[in-house]
Write a protein that holds these residues in place. Structure first.
Motif: not given
Ligand SMILES: [Zn+2]
Length: 186
Positions: A90-95, A97-99, A125-130
């Motif tokens: 789970i991305c720590a910023y947008c919450g 779920h990602f592969g 974190a997901c790529v976008k949030c990072n």
């Molecule tokens: Zn994210």
């Protein structure tokens, strides 16, 4: 399939192969054992009797030679795989779920601001949030962290490392997992 190896006091140490566990049994290094599952290795045929030799091990073994201090306070190696599993993908910023391929190791205090590459300074974190956060702290980027990073205990790390944990092994390890662990987040 892996066997859970404990120290003689019952603290979880490491995963060993069935072969290793059977060898420890043969060397009389197994002090006691637990677990509902028994694994059997079939050896060679005896020339004298024609019988096939069999060696068995339970799913949890306590090994005599292990010292107590070796693993108990060990900081597990930080890898992306273990980090993403700690954070439940789970991305720590947008919450969301990602592969694994869409997640990154995000440094809360960024590397360019002398942030360290340690368990307590990294989150999934997901790529976008990072990319959005970039070389800024969460405060500077005005992005709120959804959960607090922590160092997994050795027991938790053993859970994170093994995808094929048996029910009895999981039950045993969960006793050693601190309550703040994200393993308790469903
Ligand atoms: Zn994210």
């Amino acid at each position: 399939m892996l066997i859970l190896s404990l120290d003689i006091y019952g603290n979880p140490n490491e995963w060993v192969t069935v072969q290793d566990a059977v060898t420890k049994q043969a060397k009389n290094q197994v002090a006691w054992s637990l677990g509902d599952n028994i694994f059997t290795l079939h050896g060679g045929k005896s020339r004298l009797t024609g019988e096939i030799s069999e060696l068995s091990t339970p799913s949890i073994i306590a090994v005599r030679s292990e010292s107590k201090s070796k693993y108990i306070n060990r900081v597990p190696t930080l890898t992306n795989r273990a980090l993403f599993r700690r954070d439940r993908n789970i991305c720590a910023y947008c919450g969301k779920h990602f592969g694994v391929d869409d997640l990154t190791r995000e440094h809360i205090i960024p590397r360019c601001q002398q942030g360290k590459d340690i368990w307590t300074n990294v989150v999934a974190a997901c790529v976008k949030c990072n990319q959005r956060k970039d070389g800024r702290t969460p405060e500077q980027a005005n992005m709120q962290l959804l959960y607090v990073p922590y160092v997994p205990s050795n027991a938790e790390h053993l859970i994170l490392m093994n995808r094929n944990i048996l029910h009895d092994q999981m039950e045993f390890l969960m006793q050693f997992v601190p309550k703040h662990s994200r393993l308790f987040v469903s």
